[in-house]
Design a protein around this motif. Structure first.
Motif, PDB file in Angstrom:
ATOM      1  N   SER A  71      61.580  72.114 106.702  1.00 37.56           N
ATOM      2  CA  SER A  71      60.285  72.590 106.215  1.00 37.56           C
ATOM      3  C   SER A  71      59.406  71.436 105.743  1.00 37.56           C
ATOM      4  N   VAL A  72      60.007  70.420 105.116  1.00 42.84           N
ATOM      5  CA  VAL A  72      59.234  69.261 104.667  1.00 42.84           C
ATOM      6  C   VAL A  72      58.680  68.488 105.863  1.00 42.84           C
ATOM      7  N   VAL A  73      59.523  68.229 106.857  1.00 48.58           N
ATOM      8  CA  VAL A  73      59.069  67.485 108.036  1.00 48.58           C
ATOM      9  C   VAL A  73      58.002  68.274 108.790  1.00 48.58           C
ATOM     10  N   ALA A  74      58.176  69.581 108.920  1.00 48.93           N
ATOM     11  CA  ALA A  74      57.180  70.403 109.602  1.00 48.93           C
ATOM     12  C   ALA A  74      55.830  70.313 108.900  1.00 48.93           C
ATOM     13  N   PHE A  75      55.854  70.352 107.572  1.00 49.32           N
ATOM     14  CA  PHE A  75      54.612  70.299 106.802  1.00 49.32           C
ATOM     15  C   PHE A  75      53.895  68.967 107.016  1.00 49.32           C
ATOM     16  N   VAL A  76      54.613  67.840 106.891  1.00 49.68           N
ATOM     17  CA  VAL A  76      53.931  66.551 107.014  1.00 49.68           C
ATOM     18  C   VAL A  76      53.555  66.242 108.461  1.00 49.68           C
ATOM     19  N   LEU A  77      54.290  66.785 109.430  1.00 49.55           N
ATOM     20  CA  LEU A  77      53.854  66.641 110.824  1.00 49.55           C
ATOM     21  C   LEU A  77      52.485  67.284 111.028  1.00 49.55           C
ATOM     22  N   SER A  78      52.285  68.453 110.424  1.00 50.42           N
ATOM     23  CA  SER A  78      50.991  69.120 110.567  1.00 50.42           C
ATOM     24  C   SER A  78      49.896  68.360 109.826  1.00 50.42           C
ATOM     25  N   VAL A  79      50.242  67.740 108.684  1.00 50.83           N
ATOM     26  CA  VAL A  79      49.287  66.893 107.956  1.00 50.83           C
ATOM     27  C   VAL A  79      48.857  65.717 108.833  1.00 50.83           C
ATOM     28  N   CYS A  80      49.837  65.055 109.452  1.00 57.19           N
ATOM     29  CA  CYS A  80      49.537  63.912 110.316  1.00 57.19           C
ATOM     30  C   CYS A  80      48.673  64.313 111.512  1.00 57.19           C
ATOM     31  N   ARG A  81      49.032  65.432 112.137  1.00 58.54           N
ATOM     32  CA  ARG A  81      48.293  65.873 113.321  1.00 58.54           C
ATOM     33  C   ARG A  81      46.848  66.189 112.971  1.00 58.54           C
ATOM     34  N   GLU A  82      46.650  66.911 111.872  1.00 63.04           N
ATOM     35  CA  GLU A  82      45.293  67.267 111.474  1.00 63.04           C
ATOM     36  C   GLU A  82      44.477  66.019 111.150  1.00 63.04           C
ATOM     37  N   GLY A  83      45.107  65.058 110.453  1.00 62.01           N
ATOM     38  CA  GLY A  83      44.401  63.830 110.113  1.00 62.01           C
ATOM     39  C   GLY A  83      44.005  63.027 111.334  1.00 62.01           C
ATOM     40  N   ASP A  84      44.912  62.934 112.298  1.00 61.50           N
ATOM     41  CA  ASP A  84      44.626  62.135 113.490  1.00 61.50           C
ATOM     42  C   ASP A  84      43.531  62.761 114.354  1.00 61.50           C
ATOM     43  N   GLU A  85      43.381  64.073 114.276  1.00 60.33           N
ATOM     44  CA  GLU A  85      42.370  64.749 115.081  1.00 60.33           C
ATOM     45  C   GLU A  85      41.003  64.793 114.400  1.00 60.33           C
ATOM     46  N   ARG A  86      40.960  64.496 113.102  1.00 58.46           N
ATOM     47  CA  ARG A  86      39.709  64.659 112.353  1.00 58.46           C
ATOM     48  C   ARG A  86      38.787  63.450 112.538  1.00 58.46           C
ATOM     49  N   GLU A  87      37.510  63.714 112.747  1.00 60.11           N
ATOM     50  CA  GLU A  87      36.494  62.671 112.792  1.00 60.11           C
ATOM     51  C   GLU A  87      35.735  62.672 111.469  1.00 60.11           C
ATOM     52  N   LEU A  88      35.566  61.496 110.893  1.00 60.63           N
ATOM     53  CA  LEU A  88      34.917  61.373 109.591  1.00 60.63           C
ATOM     54  C   LEU A  88      33.471  60.898 109.740  1.00 60.63           C
ATOM     55  N   ASN A  89      32.661  61.233 108.758  1.00 57.42           N
ATOM     56  CA  ASN A  89      31.287  60.724 108.699  1.00 57.42           C
ATOM     57  C   ASN A  89      31.272  59.534 107.738  1.00 57.42           C
ATOM     58  N   SER A  90      31.523  58.364 108.257  1.00 58.86           N
ATOM     59  CA  SER A  90      31.660  57.182 107.411  1.00 58.86           C
ATOM     60  C   SER A  90      30.292  56.584 107.081  1.00 58.86           C
ATOM     61  N   ASN A  91      30.279  55.728 106.052  1.00 58.14           N
ATOM     62  CA  ASN A  91      29.094  54.958 105.708  1.00 58.14           C
ATOM     63  C   ASN A  91      29.548  53.572 105.270  1.00 58.14           C
ATOM     64  N   THR A  92      28.622  52.736 104.866  1.00 60.14           N
ATOM     65  CA  THR A  92      28.978  51.337 104.599  1.00 60.14           C
ATOM     66  C   THR A  92      29.524  51.103 103.198  1.00 60.14           C
ATOM     67  N   PHE A  93      28.864  51.662 102.194  1.00 64.06           N
ATOM     68  CA  PHE A  93      29.182  51.295 100.818  1.00 64.06           C
ATOM     69  C   PHE A  93      29.850  52.403 100.007  1.00 64.06           C
ATOM     70  N   GLY A  94      30.017  53.594 100.578  1.00 60.77           N
ATOM     71  CA  GLY A  94      30.467  54.703  99.756  1.00 60.77           C
ATOM     72  C   GLY A  94      29.284  55.329  99.043  1.00 60.77           C
ATOM     73  N   ILE A  95      29.524  56.472  98.429  1.00 58.33           N
ATOM     74  CA  ILE A  95      28.435  57.202  97.766  1.00 58.33           C
ATOM     75  C   ILE A  95      28.143  56.588  96.411  1.00 58.33           C
ATOM     76  N   GLY A  96      26.916  56.101  96.231  1.00 58.93           N
ATOM     77  CA  GLY A  96      26.510  55.511  94.954  1.00 58.93           C
ATOM     78  C   GLY A  96      26.108  56.597  93.974  1.00 58.93           C
ATOM     79  N   ARG A  97      26.480  56.416  92.713  1.00 58.89           N
ATOM     80  CA  ARG A  97      26.101  57.369  91.651  1.00 58.89           C
ATOM     81  C   ARG A  97      24.744  56.938  91.115  1.00 58.89           C
ATOM     82  N   LEU A  98      23.671  57.628  91.534  1.00 54.23           N
ATOM     83  CA  LEU A  98      22.303  57.175  91.268  1.00 54.23           C
ATOM     84  C   LEU A  98      21.637  57.945  90.128  1.00 54.23           C
TER      85      LEU A  98
END
Length: 540
Positions: free
Chosen positions: A513-540
């Motif tokens: 059950s532990v391996v099944a759970f983290v396999l799904s975590v890895c798969r979801e992460g590898d398939e996800r596309e992120l909206n990246s930026n250069t500096f991170g979100i500044g607290r303005l």
């Protein structure tokens, strides 16, 4: 299908004894976890009267009811640093992977009821590891913060590297991985930067405070007198400084807002829809995993017996089955998720290393995650192995393990010694997750071998110097004994998990059950596309 036919006699005295010994080890580490929770619970009442919700109740309010939660590094810091009685296990931080408003997240809750929530070196290492998991698997991170800050007695041991955690927060934000923090109590000095570097901040009215210097330090440094609220209260940060994003009325309201923010991220809007895959349970009971590893670690066992109890339908398509069966390679599925598996039945030979390296490349080609089931004394030594090219082929194995990009998950089933630890994706080789069975060992070599090496080195030096006296022989005996005891104390499963050499100790029966759970975590992460930026979100 290539179904494994188990040869394990579950009615034998040997199996029953192995299971008894392993069950006792499981009970031992579960007992340590339980004592820490009970000790915290005993202190909770006076905080409840002040309006604070105990840490584990906060966690329950934050997580989706009934959804899975994989707690990690529960024994971090056990008998390390200043923890002399085991009460500091967990590093004053409850952490893991769970679901918040339907979104899978890394979750961290400061355990202010354990050691005041203070952060020692191992607790800091655990927090850093949680950020790494969030980064590698593209998971939002939600923290419920109420910590006493860094343990000043131990700060000198790690302050020079402490900025790594803040740097990681900045990188998470720039990658496009949201961080949400609720400050339930005081956040001072460096502790004020963790919530402020988060992308979303929630403070609690009349309860949260954040400042670089509290009233006593401010008075000592500048002579200025200010109240907590004037200096860093939740309302001031919400209405004047503009540091805060959401003002909560109490503990529970802060957690509610954190759940709402997580929901509004729309994190799953582009998540690929996976069809439901039917799969068969293993043919053998998971509980039998407790009886496979022999009480005597020198006694070999067949890793196929482990595979038979975690693979769907106990189906194992073995790769090069007729070439060096001491290193097992093959394909399985776990809860319908394809997985390559590499396991040990003996020391790693030149042929076994070459086979494993080829198999890793095949899994890389097909994008198949790798599961390492570790029980190895390392690479085989001797004239014949050297002439067979054990160093050359071992290097190929280690290169393949290190450079493959598919997710690697490692289970320390029993022994993990020397360079065999590297080849079988030990912590230093960057696996996504590492879990350990109780009674497993991670060490440069066996304690007896280490003691013998020390004896031979010292005796050789004495022999060159002249006659060896009885007193000198007694000193060598003591040295050998002390070396063995020190190695045993620093290489056992509890010592290793305490130093965050794995992500948690697990009951062998929970492996599938532990391996099944983290396999799904890895798969979801590898398939996800992120909206990246250069500096991170500044607290303005």
């Amino acid at each position: 299908m290539a179904v494994i036919e188990s040869q394990l006699d579950t009615q034998s005295d040997t199996f029953k004894n192995n299971k008894k010994v392993m069950t006792a080890a499981v009970d031992e580490f579960r007992g340590i976890e339980r004592r820490v929770i009970d000790a915290a619970h005993a202190k909770a009442e006076r905080y409840i009267k002040k309006g604070y919700i105990p840490p584990r109740e906060r966690l329950s309010l934050l997580l989706d009811a009934g959804a899975p939660f994989l707690e990690l590094s529960t024994l971090c810091g056990y008998l390390q640093d200043e923890d002399t009685d085991g009460s500091g296990a967990g590093g004053s931080y409850i952490a893991g992977i769970g679901y918040i408003s339907g979104v899978r997240c890394v979750v961290g809750v400061d355990d202010y009821l354990t050691k005041g929530g203070s952060i020692g070196p191992m607790g800091g290492k655990k927090r850093g590891r949680m950020m790494q998991i969030a980064m590698e698997n593209k998971l939002p991170m939600v923290n419920l913060s109420q910590s006493g800050g860094g343990n000043l007695k131990l700060a000198g041991d790690g302050f020079g590297e402490s900025g790594i955690m803040f740097a990681t927060q900045c990188r998470l934000s720039a990658m496009g991985i949201p961080q949400i923090t609720v400050v339930h109590g005081s956040a001072t000095a460096g502790g004020a930067y963790q919530p402020t570097l988060s992308d979303y901040l929630i403070l609690v009215r009349k309860q949260s405070t954040m400042y670089l210097a509290g009233p006593p330090l401010l008075k000592a440094a500048t002579g200025e007198i200010a109240t907590d609220e004037e200096l860093g209260g939740a309302e001031m940060h919400s209405e004047v400084a503009g540091t805060n994003d959401y003002l909560a009325e109490n503990d529970a309201d802060g957690i509610r807002i954190a759940r709402d923010v997580t929901k509004k991220l729309g994190w799953n809007k582009n998540k690929p829809i996976k069809e439901v895959v039917a799969y068969e349970e293993p043919l053998y009971a998971a509980e039998e995993l407790r009886g496979i590893v022999p009480e005597d670690s020198k006694t070999p066992f067949d890793m196929r017996e482990v595979i038979a109890r975690i693979a769907d339908g106990s189906d194992f398509l073995e790769f090069k089955a007729n070439l060096d069966s001491g290193t097992l390679c093959g394909h399985i599925e776990i809860e319908g998720q394809p997985c390559g598996v590499i396991g040990n039945n003996s020391p790693i030979t030149a042929k076994g290393a070459a086979k494993a390296a080829q198999f890793i490349q095949l899994c890389e080609q097909s994008g198949t995650p790798l599961l390492f089931l570790t029980n190895t004394t390392g690479f085989l030594v001797g004239t014949e192995p050297e002439q067979a090219g054990i160093i050359k082929h071992g290097a190929k194995f280690i290169q393949a393990v290190t450079n493959c990009t598919v997710p690697k998950i490692t289970i320390m089933v029993s022994g993990s010694y020397g360079a065999g630890n590297y080849a079988m994706a030990g912590r230093g080789m960057g696996p996504r997750f590492v879990f350990a069975w109780p009674r497993s060992v991670v060490s440069v070599m066996g304690p007896a071998q280490a003691g013998s090496v020390m004896r031979q080195v010292v005796e050789a030096k004495m022999a060159r110097a002249g006659e060896i006296t009885d007193e000198m022989r007694a000193a060598v005996d003591t040295l050998e004994k002390d070396t063995i005891e020190a190695m045993e104390a620093r290489s056992n499963a509890l010592a290793n998990t305490a130093r965050v050499w794995d992500d948690n100790m697990i009951d062998p029966a929970d492996t599938r059950s532990v391996v099944a759970f983290v396999l799904s975590v890895c798969r979801e992460g590898d398939e996800r596309e992120l909206n990246s930026n250069t500096f991170g979100i500044g607290r303005l």
